[in-house]
Design an enzyme around this catalytic site. Structure first.
Site, mmCIF file in Angstrom:
data_model
loop_
_atom_site.group_PDB
_atom_site.id
_atom_site.type_symbol
_atom_site.label_atom_id
_atom_site.label_comp_id
_atom_site.label_asym_id
_atom_site.label_seq_id
_atom_site.Cartn_x
_atom_site.Cartn_y
_atom_site.Cartn_z
ATOM 1 N N GLU A 131 -6.985 4.667 7.898
ATOM 2 C CA GLU A 131 -6.783 6.094 7.603
ATOM 3 C C GLU A 131 -8.014 6.692 6.931
ATOM 4 O O GLU A 131 -8.246 7.906 7.011
ATOM 5 C CB GLU A 131 -5.520 6.271 6.736
ATOM 6 C CG GLU A 131 -4.268 6.052 7.566
ATOM 7 C CD GLU A 131 -3.046 5.628 6.766
ATOM 8 O OE1 GLU A 131 -3.066 5.711 5.518
ATOM 9 O OE2 GLU A 131 -2.065 5.197 7.397
ATOM 10 N N ASN A 157 0.861 -1.185 0.000
ATOM 11 C CA ASN A 157 0.000 0.000 0.000
ATOM 12 C C ASN A 157 0.898 1.235 0.000
ATOM 13 O O ASN A 157 1.505 1.558 1.012
ATOM 14 C CB ASN A 157 -0.901 -0.021 1.253
ATOM 15 C CG ASN A 157 -1.738 1.250 1.387
ATOM 16 O OD1 ASN A 157 -1.833 2.042 0.442
ATOM 17 N ND2 ASN A 157 -2.341 1.446 2.553
ATOM 18 N N SER A 159 3.152 -2.089 10.349
ATOM 19 C CA SER A 159 4.610 -2.153 10.516
ATOM 20 C C SER A 159 5.182 -3.527 10.153
ATOM 21 O O SER A 159 6.126 -3.991 10.795
ATOM 22 C CB SER A 159 5.021 -1.751 11.937
ATOM 23 O OG SER A 159 4.636 -0.420 12.198
ATOM 24 N N GLY A 186 2.186 2.420 10.860
ATOM 25 C CA GLY A 186 2.870 3.667 10.523
ATOM 26 C C GLY A 186 3.984 4.058 11.478
ATOM 27 O O GLY A 186 4.270 3.377 12.454
ATOM 28 N N LYS A 209 -0.010 4.271 -0.296
ATOM 29 C CA LYS A 209 -0.692 5.456 0.257
ATOM 30 C C LYS A 209 -0.490 6.640 -0.701
ATOM 31 O O LYS A 209 -0.484 6.433 -1.907
ATOM 32 C CB LYS A 209 -0.187 5.743 1.671
ATOM 33 C CG LYS A 209 -0.273 4.493 2.560
ATOM 34 C CD LYS A 209 -0.097 4.778 4.002
ATOM 35 C CE LYS A 209 -0.179 3.472 4.773
ATOM 36 N NZ LYS A 209 -0.142 3.649 6.201
ATOM 37 N N GLU A 254 -5.367 -5.217 10.715
ATOM 38 C CA GLU A 254 -4.377 -4.155 10.914
ATOM 39 C C GLU A 254 -4.669 -3.419 12.224
ATOM 40 O O GLU A 254 -5.500 -2.501 12.241
ATOM 41 C CB GLU A 254 -4.445 -3.149 9.765
ATOM 42 C CG GLU A 254 -4.074 -3.704 8.422
ATOM 43 C CD GLU A 254 -3.452 -2.632 7.523
ATOM 44 O OE1 GLU A 254 -2.330 -2.820 7.085
ATOM 45 O OE2 GLU A 254 -4.111 -1.600 7.294
ATOM 46 N N HIS A 280 -9.628 1.078 4.978
ATOM 47 C CA HIS A 280 -8.346 1.295 5.669
ATOM 48 C C HIS A 280 -8.577 2.241 6.860
ATOM 49 O O HIS A 280 -9.399 3.154 6.783
ATOM 50 C CB HIS A 280 -7.323 1.889 4.692
ATOM 51 C CG HIS A 280 -5.941 1.886 5.253
ATOM 52 N ND1 HIS A 280 -5.504 2.849 6.132
ATOM 53 C CD2 HIS A 280 -4.905 1.024 5.095
ATOM 54 C CE1 HIS A 280 -4.256 2.583 6.488
ATOM 55 N NE2 HIS A 280 -3.874 1.472 5.863
HETATM 56 C C1 PEP Z 1 -0.932 0.305 6.406
HETATM 57 O O1 PEP Z 1 -1.219 1.451 6.728
HETATM 58 O O2 PEP Z 1 -1.722 -0.405 5.757
HETATM 59 C C2 PEP Z 1 0.358 -0.213 6.824
HETATM 60 C C3 PEP Z 1 0.465 -1.491 6.949
HETATM 61 O O3 PEP Z 1 1.355 0.703 7.048
HETATM 62 P P1 PEP Z 1 2.800 0.431 7.681
HETATM 63 O O4 PEP Z 1 3.314 -0.866 7.132
HETATM 64 O O5 PEP Z 1 3.633 1.595 7.249
HETATM 65 O O6 PEP Z 1 2.602 0.361 9.164
#
Ligand code: PEP
Length: 253
Positions: A98, A11, A213, A172, A13, A166, A96
């Protein structure tokens, strides 16, 4: 799609800033994926939608980061599932955290899941609690999120949805901490139980991803001990070297 195949999703973003950089990053990833191509791993990259028509790939599938629930009409700024389908998109991230933080409700997410599937696009449905509490309230939260987000599709469609667990607290660069593979496994079992209550044996075909992460450093642990069928990777998917190493790990785990 068979569950024996690992699914690795990137992703991006709202990155990178230019089409040129997006094309270079994608090319580096797809070249390496072509080299290490394996029937055991399916790779999806979700760039910003504006870049999608300008990215061509055979071995790496394209995903979008959002879809609008209506098919067409007066919806300024939105992109429909039929438009994504026409642009060659086969997966779409839905719900998601966000986007949920910006007002997307379970009801809207459910409409988006249905819209994607109606055009043959696989929704990657994101669920996850913002915080954890000692009394386990987050289990009830997750159950509600999952059940309501799947409420508009027939139960027989549930295996067509990919569920991405998630935990928001692990996403993040502002993550409180990393989740452990044991926590991922526990939640994967919990999700399977909910899916089994909803769809019976059909749930066995539903793929579950871990995201939050997930990086080259912990991919092996999540893929071998996290009880999941793949990973949803944010930051590390913009680093071609790390992302392709995650794919190589998925191939051998
Ligand atoms: C995400 O926001 O879907 C995500 C997994 O981000 P990150 O790997 O940067 O934590």
């Amino acid at each position: 799609m068979s569950k024996s195949k690992k699914l690795i999703v990137g992703n991006w973003k709202m990155n990178p800033k230019t089409l040129a950089k997006a094309q270079t990053t994608f090319l580096l990833i797809s070249k390496k994926v072509t080299k290490i191509a394996s029937p055991k791993v399916q790779v999806v990259i979700c760039p910003p939608s504006i870049f999608i028509p300008k990215i061509i790939s055979k071995k790496v599938l394209l995903g979008a980061q959002n879809v609008f629930q209506e098919a067409e009409g007066a919806y300024t700024g939105e992109i429909s599932a039929s438009m994504l389908d026409d642009a060659g998109v086969s997966f779409v991230i839905v719900g998601h955290s966000e986007r949920r933080a910006r007002g997307e409700t379970n009801e809207i997410v459910a409409q988006k899941v249905k819209a994607a599937l109606s055009f043959g696009i696989t929704p990657i449905l994101c669920i996850g609690e913002a915080t954890r509490d000692d009394s386990g309230e987050y289990h009830a939260f997750l159950k509600k999120q999952l059940t309501e987000s799947l409420s508009l599709i027939p139960k027989t469609w549930i295996p067509k949805v990919v569920i991405a667990y998630e935990p928001v607290w692990a996403i993040g660069k502002n993550a409180i901490r990393e989740a452990t593979p044991e926590e991922s496994e526990e939640m994967a079992i919990f999700i399977k139980k909910i899916l089994s209550d909803l769809s019976g044996d059909a749930h066995k075909k539903t793929r579950i991803l871990y995201g939050g992460s997930a990086t080259v450093n912990n991919a092996e642990a999540f893929l071998s001990k996290g009880g999941v069928d793949g990973l949803l990777v944010g930051r590390d998917s913009l680093n071609p070297e790390n992302f392709t190493e995650i794919i190589a790990i998925a191939k051998r785990v």
